[in-house]
Write a protein that holds these residues in place. Structure first.
Motif, mmCIF file in Angstrom:
data_model
loop_
_atom_site.group_PDB
_atom_site.id
_atom_site.type_symbol
_atom_site.label_atom_id
_atom_site.label_comp_id
_atom_site.label_asym_id
_atom_site.label_seq_id
_atom_site.Cartn_x
_atom_site.Cartn_y
_atom_site.Cartn_z
ATOM 1 N N VAL A 20 61.100 96.192 76.744
ATOM 2 C CA VAL A 20 59.909 96.377 75.919
ATOM 3 C C VAL A 20 58.977 95.194 76.135
ATOM 4 C CG1 VAL A 20 59.043 96.404 73.548
ATOM 5 C CG2 VAL A 20 61.016 97.799 74.171
ATOM 6 N N SER A 21 57.700 95.468 76.379
ATOM 7 C CA SER A 21 56.731 94.384 76.544
ATOM 8 C C SER A 21 55.833 94.230 75.320
ATOM 9 C CB SER A 21 55.873 94.624 77.792
ATOM 10 O OG SER A 21 55.142 95.840 77.673
ATOM 11 N N CYS A 22 55.649 95.327 74.568
ATOM 12 C CA CYS A 22 54.814 95.315 73.363
ATOM 13 C C CYS A 22 55.646 95.833 72.197
ATOM 14 C CB CYS A 22 53.581 96.188 73.538
ATOM 15 S SG CYS A 22 52.542 95.738 74.942
ATOM 16 N N PRO A 23 56.130 94.952 71.315
ATOM 17 C CA PRO A 23 57.017 95.417 70.238
ATOM 18 C C PRO A 23 56.324 96.260 69.175
ATOM 19 C CG PRO A 23 56.557 93.065 70.018
ATOM 20 C CD PRO A 23 55.978 93.482 71.323
ATOM 21 N N ALA A 24 55.015 96.247 69.093
ATOM 22 C CA ALA A 24 54.319 96.999 68.041
ATOM 23 C C ALA A 24 52.991 97.533 68.560
ATOM 24 C CB ALA A 24 54.105 96.135 66.812
ATOM 25 N N ALA A 25 53.059 98.368 69.594
ATOM 26 C CA ALA A 25 51.846 99.017 70.113
ATOM 27 C C ALA A 25 51.593 100.296 69.321
ATOM 28 C CB ALA A 25 52.020 99.345 71.593
ATOM 29 N N TYR A 26 50.344 100.764 69.343
ATOM 30 C CA TYR A 26 50.077 102.052 68.719
ATOM 31 C C TYR A 26 50.909 103.125 69.408
ATOM 32 C CZ TYR A 26 46.119 100.184 66.082
ATOM 33 O OH TYR A 26 45.339 99.471 65.212
ATOM 34 N N ALA A 27 51.500 104.015 68.614
ATOM 35 C CA ALA A 27 52.346 105.076 69.154
ATOM 36 C C ALA A 27 51.499 106.125 69.860
ATOM 37 C CB ALA A 27 53.188 105.687 68.035
ATOM 38 N N GLU A 28 52.149 107.203 70.299
ATOM 39 C CA GLU A 28 51.494 108.149 71.207
ATOM 40 C C GLU A 28 50.267 108.830 70.626
ATOM 41 O OE1 GLU A 28 54.983 110.566 69.428
ATOM 42 O OE2 GLU A 28 54.453 108.476 69.817
ATOM 43 N N ASN A 29 50.200 108.959 69.301
ATOM 44 C CA ASN A 29 49.052 109.634 68.694
ATOM 45 C C ASN A 29 47.933 108.681 68.301
ATOM 46 O OD1 ASN A 29 50.068 112.246 68.908
ATOM 47 N ND2 ASN A 29 51.219 112.076 67.010
ATOM 48 N N GLY A 30 48.028 107.439 68.703
ATOM 49 C CA GLY A 30 46.969 106.484 68.420
ATOM 50 C C GLY A 30 45.726 106.736 69.265
ATOM 51 N N VAL A 31 44.670 106.028 68.935
ATOM 52 C CA VAL A 31 43.403 106.137 69.654
ATOM 53 C C VAL A 31 43.218 104.881 70.502
ATOM 54 C CG1 VAL A 31 40.887 106.297 69.406
ATOM 55 C CG2 VAL A 31 42.388 107.580 67.848
ATOM 56 N N GLU A 32 42.862 105.056 71.750
ATOM 57 C CA GLU A 32 42.631 103.916 72.627
ATOM 58 C C GLU A 32 41.446 103.089 72.112
ATOM 59 O OE1 GLU A 32 44.036 102.734 75.688
ATOM 60 O OE2 GLU A 32 45.694 103.912 74.876
ATOM 61 N N PRO A 33 41.564 101.749 72.108
ATOM 62 C CA PRO A 33 40.442 100.913 71.650
ATOM 63 C C PRO A 33 39.147 101.211 72.396
ATOM 64 C CG PRO A 33 42.426 99.587 71.918
ATOM 65 C CD PRO A 33 42.742 100.947 72.464
ATOM 66 N N GLY A 34 39.246 101.475 73.706
ATOM 67 C CA GLY A 34 38.046 101.772 74.477
ATOM 68 C C GLY A 34 37.367 103.052 74.027
ATOM 69 N N PHE A 35 38.158 104.024 73.580
ATOM 70 C CA PHE A 35 37.574 105.275 73.075
ATOM 71 C C PHE A 35 36.747 104.992 71.829
ATOM 72 C CE2 PHE A 35 37.456 109.097 70.534
ATOM 73 C CZ PHE A 35 37.296 110.129 71.454
ATOM 74 N N GLU A 36 37.328 104.212 70.920
ATOM 75 C CA GLU A 36 36.597 103.892 69.691
ATOM 76 C C GLU A 36 35.337 103.080 69.993
ATOM 77 O OE1 GLU A 36 37.109 101.456 65.484
ATOM 78 O OE2 GLU A 36 38.894 102.150 66.552
ATOM 79 N N HIS A 37 35.440 102.091 70.867
ATOM 80 C CA HIS A 37 34.265 101.286 71.213
ATOM 81 C C HIS A 37 33.178 102.149 71.844
ATOM 82 C CE1 HIS A 37 36.531 97.934 70.004
ATOM 83 N NE2 HIS A 37 37.140 97.655 71.145
ATOM 84 N N SER A 38 33.587 103.053 72.730
ATOM 85 C CA SER A 38 32.632 103.927 73.397
ATOM 86 C C SER A 38 31.954 104.864 72.394
ATOM 87 C CB SER A 38 33.345 104.739 74.486
ATOM 88 O OG SER A 38 32.490 105.662 75.091
ATOM 89 N N ALA A 39 32.748 105.411 71.464
ATOM 90 C CA ALA A 39 32.177 106.301 70.446
ATOM 91 C C ALA A 39 31.213 105.546 69.543
ATOM 92 C CB ALA A 39 33.300 106.932 69.624
ATOM 93 N N ARG A 40 31.592 104.314 69.200
ATOM 94 C CA ARG A 40 30.719 103.512 68.332
ATOM 95 C C ARG A 40 29.411 103.164 69.049
ATOM 96 N NH1 ARG A 40 32.018 101.345 63.643
ATOM 97 N NH2 ARG A 40 34.238 101.692 63.994
ATOM 98 N N TYR A 41 29.507 102.870 70.340
ATOM 99 C CA TYR A 41 28.302 102.549 71.115
ATOM 100 C C TYR A 41 27.395 103.777 71.213
ATOM 101 C CZ TYR A 41 25.377 101.312 75.127
ATOM 102 O OH TYR A 41 24.314 101.092 75.968
ATOM 103 N N TRP A 42 28.004 104.947 71.493
ATOM 104 C CA TRP A 42 27.201 106.171 71.635
ATOM 105 C C TRP A 42 26.519 106.534 70.317
ATOM 106 C CZ3 TRP A 42 26.476 110.883 69.523
ATOM 107 C CH2 TRP A 42 25.749 111.814 70.267
ATOM 108 N N THR A 43 27.263 106.492 69.218
ATOM 109 C CA THR A 43 26.671 106.856 67.923
ATOM 110 C C THR A 43 25.572 105.881 67.527
ATOM 111 O OG1 THR A 43 28.464 105.667 66.786
ATOM 112 C CG2 THR A 43 28.725 108.043 67.070
ATOM 113 N N GLY A 44 25.773 104.590 67.840
ATOM 114 C CA GLY A 44 24.745 103.604 67.527
ATOM 115 C C GLY A 44 23.459 103.855 68.284
#
Length: 470
Positions: A271-295
């Motif tokens: 294991v390299s990341c003991p507490a990563a978002y699990a499979e149903n999480g949202v990628e940080p880049g997706f959220e940043h991209s959505a926030r940029y587009w909506t802005g």
């Protein structure tokens, strides 16, 4: 014709979205249910009887073999992975919604309450990723390291033509049973807002319409070497903890016996990341991209961080009750849905309050029990427990589901058709439609909920349910 960037597979060579996205996966079912409800249709056409229904009473080895064969038939062949185009999948998703000036949109992690919330708001729901399964010819449920090796090669083929995704491989015999040895499960998550999503929003969102991003914040240990592919042994969806996937864990031994394996060959990758978002999480880049587009386009973006599925389910049920009562309805009839057994349109048509359990694990059922214990009583409670198709020490038994139905003051109903083959039967989504069609009509449908009211209700619930609304 859509312009294809260098390194991507063109439309003519890529697989259609409905062939890529795993049949019965959460995102696929929830999009289909939302699309139908928004046009005033139920889910009667979703799902069909599978060959596994004939093996419910068969000996375990026979049933496991049938499950593995069925999973293999539905999965992609390894050589087809290079033909997957994630952008074409996004196009397939948005094309299911009609062109319309929508007053908002929900995006993000798959959750049944998100479908109900979207229908109450009268808006589409778009997933931040999708699941696909690929055939594993010499697979075994008890060889996670071999699963990692096979999955890494498949992910490499996928990433070669799809640079804007992350591939999370999940090896979980507790939630997938024998199929975990016949297929590899890949959760493909966009690392940026897909072009098809951006075009859909630009063409169909009303001016100033808000975007609501739902993020499943559960974490899990993963191996991620930074190459676009990560490996997750087990899953929070299983109802177990990461420690339960240790070779000495009694729970793992039970899970592997039920899935046709043993612990002798169980070698967990590092294991390299003991507490990563699990499979149903949202990628940080997706959220940043959505926030940029909506802005840039003048649409406010609100984020709802969901610590556990129960929190959003309870908050949405409370929201529905208030919404129905403001429309002059009682709000005193509850339906407890589970997994793929949901029908947002029939819930609206009957004027019912929906509570969605992610699956039939004890933790999720305890969640609805705790919520019911602290809620104003309901006159009727109907329960639709989806049989998971596997045996696991984490599953709720029928007595626990009956206890949920027992919260009803006058009506307490557990669907007998579903209970008959529990927990190893396979039940299609349309079973929920068949049951809910028997509920009395409570028309007209209430006026669409306003996003501002929904956000206020979610914030109210956040104080004691753990939701973080920003």
């Amino acid at each position: 014709m859509r312009k294809v960037s260098v390194g991507q597979v063109g439309d003519g060579a890529s697989l259609a979205g409905d062939r890529v996205v795993a049949a019965g996966s959460a995102a696929r079912v929830l999009v289909a249910a939302t699309v139908r409800a928004l046009r005033g249709d139920d889910c009667a056409d979703l799902g069909h009887a599978t060959p596994l229904s004939r093996f419910t009473g068969a000996p375990e080895p026979v049933r496991r073999a049938a499950a593995a064969r069925a999973a293999g038939r539905l999965a992609l062949a390894p050589e087809q992975v290079a033909e997957v185009d994630a952008e074409r999948v996004a196009t397939w998703i948005v094309d299911q919604y009609p062109s319309h000036r929508w007053p908002g949109v929900l995006v993000g992690s798959p959750h049944g309450a998100a479908a109900h919330l979207a229908v109450a708001l009268g808006v589409p729901w778009l997933p931040a990723g999708f699941e696909m399964t690929v055939h594993w010819t010499r697979g075994a449920v008890d060889r996670p390291r071999a699963a990692l090796d096979h999955g890494a090669a498949l992910a490499g083929r996928l990433l070669a033509g799809n640079g804007a995704v992350h591939v999370r491989q999940v090896h979980c015999p507790a939630s997938r049973g024998a199929s975990a040895g016949a297929t590899v499960a890949l959760a493909v998550r966009w690392r940026a807002l897909p072009g098809a999503y951006a075009r859909f929003l630009a063409e169909n969102l009303a001016p100033g319409a808000p975007v609501l991003l739902l993020h499943d914040a559960r974490t899990w240990p993963v191996l991620d070497e930074g190459r676009g592919h990560s490996f997750q042994l087990g899953s929070p969806v299983s109802g177990l903890d990461p420690v339960d996937f240790h070779p000495d864990a009694p729970a793992l031994r039970q899970v592997l016996r039920a899935a046709g394996g043993d612990g002798a060959c169980w070698e967990a990758p590092d294991v390299s990341c003991p507490a990563a978002y699990a499979e149903n999480g949202v990628e940080p880049g997706f959220e940043h991209s959505a926030r940029y587009w909506t802005g840039r386009h003048g649409h406010p973006l609100h984020r709802v961080l969901v610590p556990q599925p129960d929190a959003l389910s309870a908050a949405t049920a409370d929201l529905y009750r208030r919404w129905l009562r403001r429309a002059g309805k009682t709000g005193d009839r509850l339906v407890v849905e589970c997994g793929r057994l949901l029908d947002p349109w029939q819930v609206i048509r009957a004027g019912m309050v929906p509570y969605w359990c992610e699956n039939a694990t004890r933790r999720r059922v305890e969640g609805v029990e705790w919520w019911l214990a602290g809620s104003e009583p309901f006159s009727s409670v109907d329960v639709l427990p989806e049989p998971p198709g596997v045996r696991s020490p984490a599953l709720a038994g029928l007595p626990q589901w009956l206890a949920v139905a027992g919260f009803g003051l006058r009506r307490r109903a557990l669907d007998r058709g579903v209970a008959r083959g529990y927990p190893v039967a396979s039940v299609p989504t349309r079973r929920a439609t068949e049951v809910l069609r028997n509920q009395p009509y409570d028309l007209p449908v209430p006026p669409a909920l306003r996003m501002a009211d929904a956000l206020a209700a979610l914030r109210d619930a956040g104080a004691h349910q753990g939701l973080l609304v920003s």
